[in-house]
Write an enzyme that holds these catalytic residues in place. Sequence first.
Site, PDB file in Angstrom:
ATOM      1  N   CYS A 129     -25.673 -28.115  -0.156  1.00  0.00           N
ATOM      2  CA  CYS A 129     -26.110 -29.444  -0.564  1.00  0.00           C
ATOM      3  C   CYS A 129     -25.403 -29.869  -1.864  1.00  0.00           C
ATOM      4  O   CYS A 129     -24.224 -30.188  -1.827  1.00  0.00           O
ATOM      5  CB  CYS A 129     -27.628 -29.468  -0.646  1.00  0.00           C
ATOM      6  SG  CYS A 129     -28.285 -31.124  -0.408  1.00  0.00           S
TER       7      CYS A 129
ATOM      8  N   HIS B 199     -30.106 -26.985   3.521  1.00  0.00           N
ATOM      9  CA  HIS B 199     -30.615 -25.966   2.587  1.00  0.00           C
ATOM     10  C   HIS B 199     -31.003 -24.696   3.338  1.00  0.00           C
ATOM     11  O   HIS B 199     -32.173 -24.558   3.744  1.00  0.00           O
ATOM     12  CB  HIS B 199     -31.882 -26.496   1.889  1.00  0.00           C
ATOM     13  CG  HIS B 199     -31.614 -27.410   0.745  1.00  0.00           C
ATOM     14  ND1 HIS B 199     -31.617 -26.989  -0.558  1.00  0.00           N
ATOM     15  CD2 HIS B 199     -31.340 -28.721   0.720  1.00  0.00           C
ATOM     16  CE1 HIS B 199     -31.355 -28.011  -1.365  1.00  0.00           C
ATOM     17  NE2 HIS B 199     -31.185 -29.083  -0.614  1.00  0.00           N
TER      18      HIS B 199
ATOM     19  N   GLU C 281     -31.687 -21.827   2.296  1.00  0.00           N
ATOM     20  CA  GLU C 281     -32.676 -20.989   1.590  1.00  0.00           C
ATOM     21  C   GLU C 281     -34.101 -21.431   1.901  1.00  0.00           C
ATOM     22  O   GLU C 281     -35.058 -20.715   1.586  1.00  0.00           O
ATOM     23  CB  GLU C 281     -32.405 -21.008   0.075  1.00  0.00           C
ATOM     24  CG  GLU C 281     -32.890 -22.236  -0.686  1.00  0.00           C
ATOM     25  CD  GLU C 281     -32.044 -23.482  -0.479  1.00  0.00           C
ATOM     26  OE1 GLU C 281     -31.089 -23.445   0.328  1.00  0.00           O
ATOM     27  OE2 GLU C 281     -32.357 -24.516  -1.108  1.00  0.00           O
TER      28      GLU C 281
HETATM   29  N1  GLN Z   1     -28.356 -35.688  -3.702  1.00  0.00           N
HETATM   30  C1  GLN Z   1     -28.151 -34.529  -4.494  1.00  0.00           C
HETATM   31  C2  GLN Z   1     -26.898 -34.616  -5.329  1.00  0.00           C
HETATM   32  O1  GLN Z   1     -26.231 -35.553  -5.347  1.00  0.00           O
HETATM   33  C3  GLN Z   1     -28.071 -33.292  -3.619  1.00  0.00           C
HETATM   34  C4  GLN Z   1     -29.431 -33.009  -3.020  1.00  0.00           C
HETATM   35  C5  GLN Z   1     -29.723 -31.580  -2.789  1.00  0.00           C
HETATM   36  O2  GLN Z   1     -29.021 -30.670  -3.239  1.00  0.00           O
HETATM   37  N2  GLN Z   1     -30.805 -31.358  -2.104  1.00  0.00           N
HETATM   38  O3  GLN Z   1     -26.591 -33.692  -5.994  1.00  0.00           O
END
Ligand code: GLN
Length: 188
Positions: free
Chosen positions: A78, A171, A173
């Site tokens: 992410c 994610h 995890e």
């Molecule tokens: N939107 C977040 C960002 O720009 C990422 C979101 C996340 O890691 N769950 O970093």
Amino acid sequence: MKVGVLALQGAFGLHEQVLSRLDVAAVQVRTAEELAEIDRLVIPGGESTAISKLLDANSLAHPLADRLASGLPVLGTCAGLILLASEVVDGYPGQRCFGAVDVAVRRNGYGRQSESFSASIEVRGWESAFPGVFIRAPVIESAGTDVEILAELDGIPVLCRQGSAVVSSFHPELAEDDRLHRWFVEQE
Ligand code: GLN
């Protein structure tokens, strides 16, 4: 093998828990000295803008760029994917991206926090689907020819690898399924 988890901001604690379930020694990385000690790195989800600023504040950006350039195996999830991408759309000016994987990502491309969702992810070569949790996730808008796409959702890559760098827009995890971490730590 010593696996580091970048522990500046975000979901680093949950990655440590998964690694400890796998009996892998995991250490938190906040300094250049700690980064120098590890053999693999997880960059967690969280807020890529904050992590980027903290990398600069902790004098970690250059050492991290150097280690990635010399092939440090890395898993970015992410926000971690955003930091490892080669191009970020809708970042803040000067936001770091290290180009370990040749993908362009759009921050928050899957929508706001309230639009978070789970989806079954069919990973190439895996026998059953992986539960993908998407939270303000980045959309991978394009991928270069050197990028291996390991899973897609609705035709959009969500799990990719280039060399020793693995990135997911979801994610792992949070999945209660340790296969992705196990695969990452077992990679040659
Ligand atoms: N939107 C977040 C960002 O720009 C990422 C979101 C996340 O890691 N769950 O970093």
